[in-house]
Scaffold this active site. Structure first.
Site, PDB file in Angstrom:
ATOM      1  N   CYS A 126       0.839  -1.204   0.000  1.00 24.45           N
ATOM      2  CA  CYS A 126       0.000   0.000   0.000  1.00 24.45           C
ATOM      3  C   CYS A 126       0.874   1.255   0.000  1.00 24.45           C
ATOM      4  O   CYS A 126       1.965   1.248  -0.600  1.00 24.45           O
ATOM      5  CB  CYS A 126      -0.970  -0.026   1.167  1.00 24.45           C
ATOM      6  N   ASP A 195      -3.228   1.338  10.349  1.00 27.28           N
ATOM      7  CA  ASP A 195      -4.368   2.238  10.555  1.00 27.28           C
ATOM      8  C   ASP A 195      -4.790   2.227  12.015  1.00 27.28           C
ATOM      9  O   ASP A 195      -5.241   3.227  12.553  1.00 27.28           O
ATOM     10  CB  ASP A 195      -5.541   1.831   9.660  1.00 27.28           C
TER      11      ASP A 195
HETATM   12  C1  RUB Z   1      -3.771   3.247   3.754  1.00 31.27           C
HETATM   13  C2  RUB Z   1      -3.045   2.235   4.583  1.00 31.27           C
HETATM   14  C3  RUB Z   1      -1.731   2.672   5.185  1.00 31.27           C
HETATM   15  C4  RUB Z   1      -1.997   3.203   6.596  1.00 31.27           C
HETATM   16  C5  RUB Z   1      -0.767   3.881   7.192  1.00 31.27           C
HETATM   17  O1  RUB Z   1      -5.075   2.846   3.427  1.00 31.27           O
HETATM   18  O2  RUB Z   1      -3.502   1.153   4.839  1.00 31.27           O
HETATM   19  O3  RUB Z   1      -0.852   1.602   5.260  1.00 31.27           O
HETATM   20  O4  RUB Z   1      -3.050   4.142   6.579  1.00 31.27           O
HETATM   21  O5  RUB Z   1      -0.431   4.996   6.413  1.00 31.27           O
HETATM   22  P1  RUB Z   1      -6.029   3.834   2.585  1.00 31.27           P
HETATM   23  P2  RUB Z   1       0.387   6.227   7.036  1.00 31.27           P
HETATM   24  O6  RUB Z   1      -5.316   4.157   1.318  1.00 31.27           O
HETATM   25  O7  RUB Z   1      -7.284   3.048   2.387  1.00 31.27           O
HETATM   26  O8  RUB Z   1      -6.272   5.069   3.435  1.00 31.27           O
HETATM   27  O9  RUB Z   1       1.663   5.663   7.565  1.00 31.27           O
HETATM   28  O10 RUB Z   1       0.605   7.156   5.864  1.00 31.27           O
HETATM   29  O11 RUB Z   1      -0.454   6.846   8.104  1.00 31.27           O
END
Ligand code: RUB
Length: 308
Positions: A126, A195
């Site tokens: 992701c 998340d």
């Molecule tokens: C994003 C996702 C990321 C986490 C952490 O999912 O799963 O791995 O949010 O991201 P989506 P960060 O695209 O559905 O929001 O480290 O940038 O907070």
């Protein structure tokens, strides 16, 4: 910044990624405070609470969102200030959250890069700013690293990751999510974001993360999670379960092309703590089993709010 508009952007994923969602919500509350027409402190807090509820309802799985809102609301509610200083307090608290959050991502990079060795090939899933901070910092320190990025169906956030790292000059290989087991023999470390992290150290992250963790575990590959401390979920201490968001089927395939077929689209999954080697936070590196300790230190102040 209009609250409804911000909530819409979070819902539609125009604003996405748990940290980014939290900072955007804090900024929206700041604007809400700046533009509030309330005549009394009570009225002001009421308006702020309503705005907070709208923001929180935008996406259910990233606890960073309610944690950001509660951080700001708690300060407002527990002060006995008159309207003007109260407004100033909310504005300053929102700024503090945003600044701390940005610093946390930077610090995670500094701390986490210590776990990356020269010559490592890293797999990420992701698009996580916390995970990428570790990778970019290690690269900027002169470590010769390569990255495998999964595409992250159905929204392809892996494309953002691949472009972001290539821009830095980091060699990236983009693969489909289901190719991880084919390439795992080439991978030294897996790094993903989060998340939400539950009290038992279970990690909620983009769908596919738990499969990746299983594969890493099978092949004895280290599995790291990079997450700011506001990604820990305080209500899980009280037994609350983390809701897994399920988005529209049309993100997976056009339902009109599949008459009679049910299409499901859960967008996060839960990785059990047994599959996580380390969680890298801005406070330091910890095993997932230490989640309760961090939650107690970080969220002691909202415990009373949660019991209500
Ligand atoms: C994003 C996702 C990321 C986490 C952490 O999912 O799963 O791995 O949010 O991201 P989506 P960060 O695209 O559905 O929001 O480290 O940038 O907070």
């Amino acid at each position: 910044m209009d609250i409804e508009k911000t909530a819409k952007k979070i819902k539609s994923m125009e604003v996405r990624g748990a940290g980014n969602i939290a900072r955007t919500a804090a900024l929206a509350l700041k604007t809400c405070a700046e533009t509030s027409k309330a005549k009394t402190s009570k009225e002001f807090v009421k308006g702020l609470k309503e705005a907070g509820d709208i923001l929180i309802s935008a996406r259910p799985s990233a606890v960073s969102l309610p944690n950001a809102v509660r951080f700001i609301l708690h300060r407002a509610e527990s002060s006995n200030l008159d309207l003007l200083p109260l407004k100033e307090l909310v504005i300053a608290t929102a700024d503090e959250f945003i600044k701390d959050s940005e610093n946390a991502v930077k610090r995670i990079g500094e701390i986490g890069s210590g776990r990356i060795s020269d010559g490592d090939t890293i797999l990420t899933h992701c698009n996580s700013q916390a995970a990428l901070s570790v990778i970019k910092t290690a690269f900027r320190q002169g470590k010769d690293i390569k990255v495998f990025a999964t595409e992250a169906r159905p929204r392809y956030q892996g494309h953002i990751t691949a472009r972001e790292l290539t821009k830095e000059g980091i060699p990236v290989t983009l693969i489909v999510d289901s190719a991880v087991r084919v390439f795992i023999k080439d991978i030294d470390k897996v790094i993903v974001g989060a998340d939400s992290i539950a009290v038992n150290g279970a990690v909620v992250n983009k769908i596919g993360t738990s499969q990746l963790a299983l594969i890493a575990n099978e092949s004895r590959t280290l599995f790291f999670v990079a997450a700011e401390s506001y990604k820990f979920h305080p209500a899980t201490v009280l037994g609350e379960l983390i809701e897994i968001e399920e988005r529209d089927a049309s993100e997976v395939a056009d339902p009109r092309d599949f008459k009679g077929v049910k299409i499901r689209n859960p967008v996060f999954d839960v990785t059990p703590p047994e599959y996580v080697d380390l969680i890298i936070t801005e406070r330091g590196v910890m095993p997932p089993q230490a989640a309760l300790m961090l939650i107690k230190e970080q969220f002691g102040w909202i415990h009373s709010d949660m019991q209500e």
